[in-house]
Motif scaffolding. Sequence first.
Motif, short mmCIF file in Angstrom:
data_model
loop_
_atom_site.label_atom_id
_atom_site.label_comp_id
_atom_site.label_asym_id
_atom_site.label_seq_id
_atom_site.Cartn_x
_atom_site.Cartn_y
_atom_site.Cartn_z
N GLY B 209 49.36 42.59 35.89
CA GLY B 209 48.88 43.88 35.40
C GLY B 209 47.36 44.01 35.42
N TYR B 210 46.69 43.07 36.08
CA TYR B 210 45.22 43.07 36.01
C TYR B 210 44.63 44.14 36.90
CZ TYR B 210 40.45 41.59 36.62
OH TYR B 210 39.10 41.58 36.69
N ARG B 211 43.68 44.86 36.33
CA ARG B 211 42.89 45.82 37.13
C ARG B 211 41.44 45.66 36.73
NH1 ARG B 211 46.86 47.31 38.69
NH2 ARG B 211 47.80 48.92 39.89
N GLY B 230 39.16 49.14 39.73
CA GLY B 230 40.52 49.45 40.16
C GLY B 230 41.11 48.39 41.06
N ASP B 231 40.37 47.36 41.42
CA ASP B 231 40.91 46.29 42.28
C ASP B 231 41.95 45.49 41.51
OD1 ASP B 231 37.99 45.31 44.23
OD2 ASP B 231 39.49 46.88 44.51
N THR B 232 43.05 45.22 42.20
CA THR B 232 44.04 44.33 41.58
C THR B 232 43.74 42.91 42.00
OG1 THR B 232 45.48 44.46 43.48
CG2 THR B 232 45.81 46.12 41.76
N VAL B 233 44.59 42.00 41.49
CA VAL B 233 44.37 40.60 41.84
C VAL B 233 44.61 40.36 43.33
CG1 VAL B 233 46.72 39.87 41.30
CG2 VAL B 233 44.86 38.25 41.09
N HIS B 234 45.48 41.19 43.92
CA HIS B 234 45.73 41.01 45.36
C HIS B 234 44.51 41.40 46.18
CE1 HIS B 234 49.97 40.15 44.76
NE2 HIS B 234 49.95 41.09 43.82
N ALA B 235 43.82 42.47 45.74
CA ALA B 235 42.58 42.86 46.44
C ALA B 235 41.55 41.74 46.35
CB ALA B 235 42.03 44.14 45.82
N ILE B 236 41.49 41.14 45.16
CA ILE B 236 40.52 40.05 44.99
C ILE B 236 40.90 38.87 45.87
CG2 ILE B 236 39.60 38.40 43.34
CD1 ILE B 236 39.78 40.54 41.24
N LEU B 258 46.06 33.81 39.52
CA LEU B 258 45.24 33.52 40.70
C LEU B 258 45.20 32.02 40.95
CD1 LEU B 258 43.29 34.68 42.79
CD2 LEU B 258 41.46 34.39 41.16
N ALA B 259 45.38 31.65 42.19
CA ALA B 259 45.28 30.23 42.56
C ALA B 259 44.28 30.08 43.68
CB ALA B 259 46.65 29.72 42.99
N ARG B 277 32.71 39.88 34.32
CA ARG B 277 33.56 38.87 33.70
C ARG B 277 34.82 38.63 34.49
NH1 ARG B 277 33.77 37.64 28.57
NH2 ARG B 277 36.00 37.41 28.91
N ILE B 278 34.80 38.83 35.78
CA ILE B 278 36.06 38.90 36.55
C ILE B 278 36.80 37.57 36.50
CG2 ILE B 278 36.99 39.40 38.79
CD1 ILE B 278 34.90 41.41 39.00
N LEU B 279 36.10 36.49 36.85
CA LEU B 279 36.80 35.21 36.89
C LEU B 279 37.17 34.74 35.49
CD1 LEU B 279 34.84 33.34 39.68
CD2 LEU B 279 37.09 34.35 39.79
N LYS B 280 36.36 35.16 34.54
CA LYS B 280 36.72 34.78 33.17
C LYS B 280 37.99 35.51 32.76
CE LYS B 280 31.96 33.90 31.79
NZ LYS B 280 31.06 34.82 32.47
N ASP B 281 38.05 36.82 33.11
CA ASP B 281 39.24 37.59 32.74
C ASP B 281 40.48 37.08 33.44
OD1 ASP B 281 37.50 40.81 32.55
OD2 ASP B 281 37.83 39.21 31.06
N LEU B 282 40.29 36.52 34.64
CA LEU B 282 41.45 36.02 35.37
C LEU B 282 41.83 34.61 34.95
CD1 LEU B 282 40.66 37.42 38.89
CD2 LEU B 282 42.67 37.91 37.53
#
Lengths: 625, 415
Positions: B209-211, B230-236, B258-259, B277-282
């Motif tokens: 559910g991450y955006r 608006g990027d999802t984890v797949h975009a990242i 994320l792996a 905070r992207i990597l922290k949030d993930l």
Amino acid sequence: MQSTFMPIEIGKRSLVAHQQGLATVGHNLSNASTEGYSRQRVEFTPFEPLYLPGLNREETPGQIGQGVVVERILRARDELLDKRIVAQGSGEGYWETRDKYILMMERLYNEPADVSIRGRMDAFWDAWQELSLHPADAAPRKAVLERGKTLIDTIRERYKGLKNLQNMAEEDIQGTVKRINDLSRQIAKLNEEIQKIRAQGDNPNDLYDRRDLLVEKLSSLINITTDTRDPDEFIIHTAGFVLVQGRIGRQFDLVSGIDTEGYSRVIWKETGEEAHFESGSLAALLELRDKTVRDEIQSLDTMTMNFIDLVNDAHRAGYGINGKTGLDFFTEHPFVTNVNGNYDRNGDGQYDSTYIFRITGTNKLEERAQIGLEGTITLAAADGTVDIPYYPTDTVADVVQRINNAGAEVVARLDREGRLTLKGTPAANLANPDFVIRYVADSGRFLEGYAGILQNRGPEGAFRWDQADAVIALRGESGSYAVAPIAHPSGWIEVNQALVKDPFSIASGYGENGKPANPGNGEAALEIARLRNTVVMVGRLGTFDDYFADAVARVGLWGEQSDRALEIQNRIMKQLKDMRDSISGVNIDEELSQMIKYQHGYAAAARFISTFNEMLDTIINRLGV
Amino acid sequence: MRRISTDMPNNDMQFYLRRHEQDLSTLQTKMATQKRIKELREDPLAASHAVRYESYLTRLKRFEQNSLASVDHYKVVDGHLRQAVDVLQRIRELAVQGAHGVYTQGDLKNIAVEVNELLKELVQVSNALGPDGKRLFAGDKAFTEPFRIVEGTAPGGGESMIVRVEYQGAGSNRRAEIAENTTINLDIVGGEAFWAERMQIFSSFDATGYRAQAAGAFYVDGYRVEVQPGDTVHAIVAKINESPAPVKAYVDPVTRGLALEGTNPHLIRLEDEQGSRILKDLGILRDTADPGAPNWHPAARVSGGSVFDMVIRLRDALLQGNTDMVGSQGIGGIDLALDNLESRLAELGSRQERSEVTWKRLNEEIPDVTANLARVSSLDFAQAATELSMLDFVHKATLQTAAKITPPTLLDYLR
């Protein structure tokens, strides 16, 4: 019955005439090497013979000639040739003066050698390369500093040299105007004397010679035409107006003003109108001072300003070994210390202009991205504005190139972070300040939302320099534009004193992600070193290499042109003067044979008198008792 | 002209004499300075070319220096890496020995002690200083030791044994410009050379559910990856895979988080850009401002060790007398380490070769450009000498003729 002593009269007249002839020959011989002298010839005419029709004539067959008399003394001079020489003289004067100054300017370049600005700049970039390899060391920093100072010294020297040339030209102009005034006065005085002598019926040949010499001297200073149709009023025209008319010799005056950087303009003294000369050494000096040397100074300033801006831009973002950042490498002296560049131009107490040199956009652009927008950018040019269209299929690089080639006084480039940067160039018109962006507008969205330079599009959203606080029209904050520098950056460029005191503050590396640079990072130094051969838009030229090559070629071509033109002028004048010499010059053999002729004539006349004297003796002494 | 005034021959002669003198003087100066162009006006276009050639030549010489410096640097690094390989070979021998079932517990402990000493030697090699006094394997942290030893108690061993070796250095950032607009990477950092296994990082946060809420960015191995709102984890994941970093990303089917996996053995350096905070949030990175490694999230599973981790594992197995472990994972780990070192050596060798090739090319280009410069700006001595003697001859002839210019006048013949 005719007079008894008539033959003696005839003899006497002959003696006098031949004596005058000899005197003239003597005069010619004495003045054989005088400058501007034209040989004089006596013109013998038979004296009025007897008898004219009248009631008191003698009843004897006539007319009886009455001997010889000197009708007039002429000088051998071709007036058309003189006019030709006067017309040509201004060409020679022009090129002679110009050649002298251009040679001095060429010598200022010191090329191709490594003591030139280019050579020192190469050494400067080299020092940065060395620093990029050893960013944590102190020695390369000192090298950077020292080479930077040497480079600055060279730039300042060149600036001083060029400024000196301008000042020299100014002094020359003042001196030349004085000489012109002097000559004008002298010619007018001569005209007066000549007129008086002519009124008596004489030919003032030597005064004519003198006047011709003065006119010739004047012709090399300014372009003149002479008018001798009225022999009583000698007229000289120049610059569309009368300079000398008979006794009146008009004068010129010099007036200086702010809009010519304190240099003087030449005006007619009575009317105060400016005088515009086409040729002659005064015209050459004015052109050199106001155009040629000024262009050179502007070109040097452009290079210096861009150099300072680029190096500072890269240096500010870097970190020194002692962790300091945000320092400029070269001290920047803004025109006004007002952050928005507001300035009161006409001195009335209200801000009325904005002096901004550089505007950076807020958005990062990709060079090869197609913009997909359409419109027309309007930028300030030398007179008025210039329109630059852009189309949806253009890439960002295309638009940038089109802006640079449009002939506007604004150039564009993408800086290290891909943002569009507009920079002002030196102004062609003396009334406009250098390095100020005067007008930027866009009818479409390229400068507005795409590049992030202007707030609005269309003429309402234009950035105009002739109002205070024009920066309101810009999208970016105060960090995205730079105030214009004080005039002539090449005169005041200097290394930041903070760096001189502590060389460890010289930035060598960039930090990552907002952190200070690590000691081994030499990215900032590498970036500065690479400014050498990247397209950075030095004025309208691409790299510094282009700039130096162009500068050398330009000055060299001027020199070549003036060298050739001067040689041509010299040869033409030589030919004309040789022809004049052929007509008016003294040939000693000729004079000597004339002398023999008059000598014989004199001897014959003397013999005639003594013969007649003997005849009279018969009547007077032996007739009668 | 049929009439020659008395002055004219003299004036003529002066006119031409001045020109001869000027030519003579110019030629003499040119011969003294060996330059064909004394004033820019004599050949403006050639002068313009000469100026370009001179600048280019200076640049080429600098590139030559840079490429030689880089070759020297590579040689030094090469030497140290080979030293490390030697030490590892010795450790491997000991491991093979220890894998035999014949040794007793005490013997294995002795082997372990030797391995410990060799480990210290290995750390020293990795912390080596170059000839310029800067650390070789720390990237651009020139004065920081790349590997820091943490000592403690090892199970089965004594006090003050090395329990952990942490990497303190930076990424490979140092570059040198060896040709026009061409730079090469000078570094092989400790995090690349002295690594054995491919790192794997698994986040334990469910990211379906991450955006991304706001625009931001993060750095993977020094490469910046931008994230739009608006990027999802797949975009990242797609962005990480597209970036040049040697890291592969995917969404783990089990944890749905994320792996990340390294595509070659190296320490993966991850960092959020300031303000995001992207990597922290993930769930990859820890919520801390300390930039030192390791900064992994405590709930993330991180695996993949360095050379030192492999040696420590071997030593601990020896200390505990676990010959199975020694023979399987112990030797296996050392082998992985050796493989990586060998491939890094190959990489280094190819960089060195590239520098040498560039140097050779520069070595040929420099004389060519010098020849061009000479052609354009140097004096052809033979031609100049001939011209000089010709001018000299003409000058003498003019002067001699001038002496005869005062012919007798009529005066001489009159009585």
